[in-house]
Design an enzyme around this catalytic site. Structure first.
Site, PDB file in Angstrom:
ATOM      1  N   TYR A 150       0.829  -1.211   0.000  1.00  0.00           N
ATOM      2  CA  TYR A 150       0.000   0.000   0.000  1.00  0.00           C
ATOM      3  C   TYR A 150       0.864   1.262   0.000  1.00  0.00           C
ATOM      4  CZ  TYR A 150      -3.094   3.768   1.375  1.00  0.00           C
ATOM      5  OH  TYR A 150      -3.762   4.976   1.415  1.00  0.00           O
ATOM      6  N   ARG A 223     -11.142  13.524   1.103  1.00  0.00           N
ATOM      7  CA  ARG A 223     -12.142  12.700   1.809  1.00  0.00           C
ATOM      8  C   ARG A 223     -13.426  12.570   0.994  1.00  0.00           C
ATOM      9  NH1 ARG A 223      -9.412   9.502   5.092  1.00  0.00           N
ATOM     10  NH2 ARG A 223      -8.028  10.687   6.451  1.00  0.00           N
ATOM     11  N   GLU A 332     -14.243  -0.964   5.417  1.00  0.00           N
ATOM     12  CA  GLU A 332     -14.203   0.395   4.879  1.00  0.00           C
ATOM     13  C   GLU A 332     -15.496   0.607   4.098  1.00  0.00           C
ATOM     14  OE1 GLU A 332     -10.274   1.599   3.357  1.00  0.00           O
ATOM     15  OE2 GLU A 332     -11.332   2.347   1.587  1.00  0.00           O
TER      16      GLU A 332
HETATM   17  C1  3EB Z   1      -7.836   6.015   5.249  1.00  0.00           C
HETATM   18  O1  3EB Z   1      -8.733   6.797   5.585  1.00  0.00           O
HETATM   19  C2  3EB Z   1      -8.257   4.630   4.886  1.00  0.00           C
HETATM   20  O2  3EB Z   1      -5.130   5.552  -0.590  1.00  0.00           O
HETATM   21  O3  3EB Z   1      -6.701   6.068  -2.014  1.00  0.00           O
HETATM   22  C3  3EB Z   1      -9.287   5.224   2.138  1.00  0.00           C
HETATM   23  C4  3EB Z   1      -9.599   5.794   0.904  1.00  0.00           C
HETATM   24  C5  3EB Z   1      -7.991   4.777   2.368  1.00  0.00           C
HETATM   25  C6  3EB Z   1      -8.624   5.943  -0.080  1.00  0.00           C
HETATM   26  C7  3EB Z   1      -6.316   5.717  -0.889  1.00  0.00           C
HETATM   27  C8  3EB Z   1      -7.030   4.935   1.371  1.00  0.00           C
HETATM   28  C9  3EB Z   1      -7.343   5.512   0.156  1.00  0.00           C
HETATM   29  O4  3EB Z   1      -6.647   6.327   5.262  1.00  0.00           O
HETATM   30  C10 3EB Z   1      -7.635   4.135   3.655  1.00  0.00           C
END
Ligand code: 3EB
Length: 339
Positions: A150, A223, A332
């Site tokens: 990741y 977000r 998620e």
């Molecule tokens: C977070 O809030 C959880 O790397 O594109 C959520 C949405 C998450 C997108 C990304 C990662 C991503 O960090 C992980």
């Protein structure tokens, strides 16, 4: 009177977008809209598919919807550019790219090149604004420290976006989920002719400001992004987890992670509504659809039970078996919400 009359007139020239999860019997498009593309969720490659079907190698669990359709106004046309498959309309372009990756292989360069190809395409075709990106790839939690898949993915993506001039305020809503070993790296995106507005969550550190402990380059996503269309608003909510500030909460507990995740989503919707000129107080009366990614199949009953308290009667949820980018997170949730 004039004001009243004006408000009732629909202006077909304005961008429109709608999302609907699809069960076995496909629903009809909302009035006046055409299908731009649909996601089909299946653990393995199926037979030949229509051009506008984007396959995601991820397994739907439970007996919920297995497809998700995205609609827009006006005519739709499709094409290919080497390994990128795209569908475009007057306002939006959806693109889909799949590349094989093998276990243990570094993916930062592969991700960087894939993003550069996608970004070059959307700009060339006149849709330079990135709105929403879904990233799926195998073995997301494999590797330690900065070598974790990741983190390498985040590095490659950050380098590509940076090289092409996309800054924090331009970051799209995002999802990054782990799929089964052997599946390809899949990047699907929605881009627009007009920009969206990024929305950040007051309960969470912006992902692009996560501290160094989470990797060499912080994740490049907003977000949520807010689109305005035909006097209505559409909020595309990124994958959202049980993270407050930058810390994971409720290690391994499904019910509590569902509750914390929905506190996050509701805070984000409330913030977005305020940003949309205060047209809506909170997210009451929302019209939303959701996707839940669940790490462990056996958590399905507990997840469903916790979800019941958060979903309104008219709201649908697609449930998929996927890995989350932090090991302690078991689920998620992402959403699209019109108001
Ligand atoms: C977070 O809030 C959880 O790397 O594109 C959520 C949405 C998450 C997108 C990304 C990662 C991503 O960090 C992980």
């Amino acid at each position: 009177m004039i004001g009243e009359a004006k408000r009732r007139v629909s202006r077909p020239g304005r961008p429109m977008l709608a999302v609907q999860p699809q069960c076995a019997a496909r629903g009809a498009p909302p009035t006046g809209l055409t299908e731009l593309f649909r996601f089909c969720f299946a653990p393995a490659a199926g037979g030949a598919q229509e051009d506008n079907v984007f396959a995601l190698f991820i397994e739907p669990i439970g007996d919920g919807p297995r497809e998700e359709a995205w609609y827009t106004a006006g005519e739709v046309d499709g094409g290919h550019a080497v390994d990128i498959h795209f569908m475009e309309s007057r306002f939006y372009l959806a693109a889909h790219l799949q590349t094989a990756v093998s276990t243990g292989q570094r993916i930062d360069d592969i991700v960087c090149q894939a993003y550069k190809r996608l970004l070059t395409l959307v700009r060339k075709r006149g849709y330079p604004h990135l709105l929403r990106v879904w990233n799926l790839f195998p073995d997301i939690n494999a590797g330690c420290g900065d070598a974790e898949r990741y983190r390498q993915f985040s590095l490659g993506r950050a380098v590509a976006l940076d090289a092409l001039g996309y800054r924090e305020r331009h970051f799209p809503a995002g999802t990054a989920i782990g799929t089964d070993s052997g599946t390809p790296l899949t990047i699907s995106l929605l881009a627009g002719k007009e920009p969206s507005h990024a929305v950040e969550n007051p309960r969470q550190t912006s992902a692009y400001h996560y501290p160094r402990q989470f990797g060499p380059r912080s994740p490049s996503f907003s977000r949520a992004v807010l689109l305005e269309l035909n006097g209505k608003h559409q909020l595309l909510v990124s994958g959202t987890a049980s993270i407050v500030g930058h810390e994971s909460y409720h290690d391994g507990s499904v019910g509590q992670q569902v509750n914390e995740t929905f506190r996050n989503i509701e805070a984000l919707m409330t913030r977005a509504a305020a940003q949309a000129k205060g047209k809506l107080a909170g997210c009451a009366g929302r019209d939303a659809c959701f996707r839940l990614y669940l790490r462990r199949r056996e958590d399905l009953p507990a997840a469903r039970e916790a979800l019941a308290a958060h979903l309104q009667a008219n709201e649908q949820i697609v449930i998929l078996r996927g890995d989350i980018c932090r090991r302690e997170l078991v689920l998620e949730v992402e959403a699209a919400c019109a108001f």
